[in-house]
Scaffold this active site. Structure first.
Site, PDB file in Angstrom:
ATOM      1  N   ARG A   1       1.988  15.571  -1.870  1.00  0.00           N
ATOM      2  CA  ARG A   1       3.229  16.205  -2.305  1.00  0.00           C
ATOM      3  C   ARG A   1       3.165  16.689  -3.746  1.00  0.00           C
ATOM      4  O   ARG A   1       3.692  17.756  -4.071  1.00  0.00           O
ATOM      5  CB  ARG A   1       4.395  15.225  -2.118  1.00  0.00           C
ATOM      6  CG  ARG A   1       4.737  14.995  -0.667  1.00  0.00           C
ATOM      7  CD  ARG A   1       5.808  13.946  -0.486  1.00  0.00           C
ATOM      8  NE  ARG A   1       6.203  13.856   0.921  1.00  0.00           N
ATOM      9  CZ  ARG A   1       7.086  12.989   1.380  1.00  0.00           C
ATOM     10  NH1 ARG A   1       7.666  12.125   0.561  1.00  0.00           N
ATOM     11  NH2 ARG A   1       7.394  12.971   2.665  1.00  0.00           N
ATOM     12  N   LEU A  12       9.548   4.858   4.319  1.00  0.00           N
ATOM     13  CA  LEU A  12      10.186   4.140   5.422  1.00  0.00           C
ATOM     14  C   LEU A  12       9.418   2.862   5.745  1.00  0.00           C
ATOM     15  O   LEU A  12      10.015   1.801   5.970  1.00  0.00           O
ATOM     16  CB  LEU A  12      10.277   5.042   6.653  1.00  0.00           C
ATOM     17  CG  LEU A  12      11.226   6.238   6.516  1.00  0.00           C
ATOM     18  CD1 LEU A  12      11.082   7.182   7.698  1.00  0.00           C
ATOM     19  CD2 LEU A  12      12.673   5.772   6.392  1.00  0.00           C
TER      20      LEU A  12
END
Length: 803
Positions: A632, A784
């Site tokens: 990212r 997550l």
């Protein structure tokens, strides 16, 4: 009579403050004047809603309860100070306490004419729609040459000036009495029936049915199917309930969902108008009694958890599974935090399942490049694992037809993916023991969630942006909501308690052990929760630009107006709470940007968000500029280097792989001009201002790379589909702040550690509030896994050691 006086400047030394202080003393027998300072009021920014912060709510509450308002303004460049303007913007954005409020304007200035031009401008601002204060006409008090106007006691020297101020003030007292008669509740009559209206929500149209009797709003039914599940759910329950309870439209917007909140209020107002009544009558009524509750409350729990996102709810569920009672204390009106906004699946290696899928072109090359890394660059604690991984990969490459994965591959990719250098060249990498726990217990977390009730798609294995490998477990229900809805249900049905609208202000410490929290309720009331242990799970600080800028050591610049994909709730509260009891911090200089964010809002749910294997990123010239399968931070930096704005190009088959969308949403976005669609690549290029031939050549080359399984330009790590089936789409994207890697220092049991490396008794932390795991860059899908793995551990450890 109760009056609020606002000092219209944040200057440390101000004659406007002196003027109001004189008025407070001089008129003490006539009115109770409370002086409010604007020093801490943030600059107005509609993309960073601060309505529910304590400083804005203090003004909201004080003005709402006052009979009238006095504003004293200096004059800067012929107008009012920007700080005063920001306050008025906040007080007319999602709340409107000045609406109909009798208001007096005064001012002081060095100039002989006082602040006359600023006062005139202020009058215009206060008269504007949305502010709508009832400003006293004439009799403006202008104090010129203010530097000579006061004696050493702060009293006005000139008697004629005092006399004129007296006349203005006494007239204002009469004006307040008369003007407030206009604010008395009026009777209202409706034409009974059910009225259908359509208003605007965050994601598009909100159809509503409003049923009224002759004198009451009886029912409000909203079709919320077009909104993102979980994010605005509280809007559709709280706002209709408060409207009906109080028979009022004087209802505050829900923090984090202001657009949808105002849409519901506007829709009901339209229905009221259709029913033959004046909605302004309802806007001037007092708030519903439940919205005005100020009663202090005290609770007792075994474990109190600060934060109602994924980590907090996982901790609460673990406490319940251990047979103890948790209380979750959530800052915002709605639970879910950043988890409910998550746009991708959850990482966990499951080789038996993954091995049933075919390998994608490029994945074998990715593994070969990984094991070819020079061992001298591998940190010592990871070297044994790296060598073991090389053996696994070499065996796999003998038959690379299926999708490979292992715990070791996951661990090494998490380590290498997070290994970064800051602007000074200092290197950081993930703490080995934390990374080991994450990667070893990831699949266990998936199974635990399945046992609680989360359903995962088994027909495909996917990969979020920047995950580096296909190991994503995608829920059947919309991404983040799938986790939050199930965990919330589990916690509430098994005896847990969730308090919302309750930002925690203080950790309660008894004899060196953290034993609870003090929170502040919606209307400023005190909420005490006594417990045997506290788990901090309040998220990071991605919505706190000043804090990002303060700690940043990675990005060359973090702009003041940078957008974020985060909930406005994550402003670093838990980190500050930990520091208040001596917690150490780690990795605070590293934040992550999400490269594929909405260029205006920073949100992840607009446009076509597809797996990175199907990403085709082009700059505003129509050219690819990066390996779309990369991390990212590298994708974000490449986008920034290319001007920030870029486009994701897709065809009809790639569209079918998108997360969190539907044809209805796609059509609505095309109509709104936030997503582009055309029958040919050339026509699409014209729509987004590119040279048609350049974009067509780019797509033709990309398709040839998919056929060859190799990208000679950027060495893309994995390919899936070509872009060749009409219609074609272009989604505008721009990097936005997405995650903060730094936070409280913890160990593998989630104990919060102090600066000496010692455990702070009774205090635990999990999720984005903690640091040390992701280091300089978090892999997509790892948040997550992080929150559900360490959230469970925090709940289990807190019970085991304290209850």
């Amino acid at each position: 009579m109760k009056l609020v006086a606002i000092v219209g400047t944040n200057a440390k030394q101000s004659y406007n403050r002196s003027l109001l202080q004189f008025m407070q003393r001089h008129f003490a027998t006539k009115a109770d004047i409370e002086i409010l300072e604007i020093t801490d009021v943030p600059m107005f920014n509609e993309t960073d809603d601060q309505t529910d912060t304590p400083v804005i709510q203090k003004f909201n509450q004080a003005i709402s309860e006052a009979d009238g308002v006095i504003i004293s303004t200096p004059e800067h460049n012929h107008t009012i100070p920007s700080s005063l303007n920001s306050l008025i913007e906040w007080l007319s954005f999602n709340i409107h306490p000045l609406d109909g409020k009798p208001t007096m304007i005064v001012g002081a200035s060095y100039d002989v004419q006082g602040s006359s031009r600023a006062q005139l401008h202020l009058r215009q601002i206060l008269d504007a729609p949305g502010v709508n204060a009832t400003v006293m006409p004439g009799s403006e008090f202008l104090l010129g040459r203010a530097h000579r106007a006061f004696d050493e006691n702060g009293d006005l020297i000139d008697e004629r000036t005092v006399d004129f101020l007296d006349s203005c003030f006494y007239r204002f007292l009469r004006f307040v009495s008369v003007a407030n008669q206009l604010n008395l509740p009026e009777e209202i009559r409706f034409e009974p029936g059910t009225y259908h209206v359509t208003t605007e929500g965050h994601n598009g149209k909100l159809p509503m049915d409003v049923t009224v009797s002759e004198d009451r709003i009886e029912k409000i039914e909203i079709d919320s199917s077009g909104e993102s599940s979980g994010i605005a759910d509280v809007v559709f329950t709280r706002i209709p309930a408060e409207i009906i309870e109080g028979q009022t439209l004087n209802v505050d917007a829900v923090s984090g969902a202001s657009v949808t909140s105002n849409g519901v209020l506007d829709g009901v107002a339209r229905a009221v108008k259709q029913a033959g009544a004046n909605p302004d009558v309802l806007r001037k009524r007092s708030k519903a009694p439940s919205a005005l509750d100020k009663e202090d409350k005290t609770y007792q729990a075994d474990v109190v958890i600060v934060g109602g996102g994924g980590a907090g709810l996982a901790a609460a569920a673990a406490v319940l599974q251990a047979g103890k009672k948790p209380i979750v204390v959530e800052k915002f009106p709605a639970i879910g935090g950043n988890t409910v906004r998550a746009g991708g699946p959850m990482n966990a290696p499951d080789p038996a399942w993954q091995g049933t899928f075919e390998a994608h072109p490029g994945e074998a090359n990715t593994l070969q490049e990984l094991i070819a890394i020079d061992e001298s660059t591998i940190d010592p604690e990871y070297l044994e694992d790296f060598r073991a991984l090389k053996v696994e990969v070499e065996q796999y490459l003998q038959d690379p037809s299926y999708l490979f994965d292992s715990t070791l591959l996951y661990r090494i990719q998490t380590y290498i993916g997070g290994k970064r250098k800051d602007l000074q060249g200092h290197e950081i990498h993930g703490q080995y023991d934390l990374v080991s726990v994450l990667t070893e217990r990831a699949l266990e977390s998936v199974r635990w969630l399945e046992d609680i009730g989360v359903e995962f798609v088994r027909s495909e294995v996917t990969m979020p942006v920047g995950a580096l490998w296909r190991r994503g477990h995608k829920p059947v229900q919309p991404m983040g909501y799938a986790f939050i809805s199930v965990l919330q249900k589990y916690v509430l049905e098994n005896g847990g308690k969730i308090l919302t609208d309750s930002p925690v202000k203080e950790l309660l410490v008894e004899e060196g052990t953290v034993k609870g929290v003090r929170a502040e309720g919606r209307n400023g009331q005190t909420i005490l929760v006594h417990a045997d242990a506290v788990v901090l799970a309040s998220g990071g600080f991605g919505a706190n630009t000043k804090m990002l800028q303060k700690y940043n050591t990675y990005w060359t610049e973090i702009a003041d107006d940078i957008a974020t994909s985060n909930t406005p709730a994550v402003t670093g509260d838990g980190i500050l709470l930990g520091q208040s009891v001596g917690a150490d911090l780690v990795g605070m200089g590293f934040s992550q940007m999400m490269p594929v964010s909405d260029p205006v809002t920073g949100a992840l749910f607009s446009g076509l968000q597809v797996p990175p294997a199907n990403f085709i990123m082009v700059n505003t010239e129509g050219k690819r500029f990066v390996d779309e399968y990369g991390s990212r931070d590298k994708l974000s930096q490449a986008a920034i280097d290319n001007g920030g704005l870029f486009y994701l190009i897709a065809d009809d088959r790639i569209k079918a792989t998108a997360y969190n969308t539907s044809q209805e949403k796609i059509d609505a976005q095309v109509k709104a001009g936030t997503l582009y669609r055309a029958d040919t690549i050339e026509e699409l290029a014209v729509q987004i201002g590119m040279d048609p031939q350049v974009l067509a050549d780019t797509i033709k080359k990309y398709n040839s790379y998919v056929d060859a399984g190799f990208d000679p330009e950027f060495n893309k790590g994995s390919f899936d589909l070509k872009c060749e089936v009409a219609p074609f789409y272009a989604t505008p994207r721009k990097p936005a702040v997405h995650h903060t890697m730094g936070g409280l220092k913890i160990d593998t049991s989630t104990h919060v550690l102090n600066e000496k490396g010692q455990i702070i008794p009774g205090l635990y932390a999990a999720g984005e509030v903690a640091g040390g795991l992701h280091a300089g860059n978090r892999l997509g899908g790892n948040s997550l896994t992080d929150i559900f793995t360490f959230g469970r551990i925090a709940g289990q450890t807190a019970v085991k050691e304290n209850c």
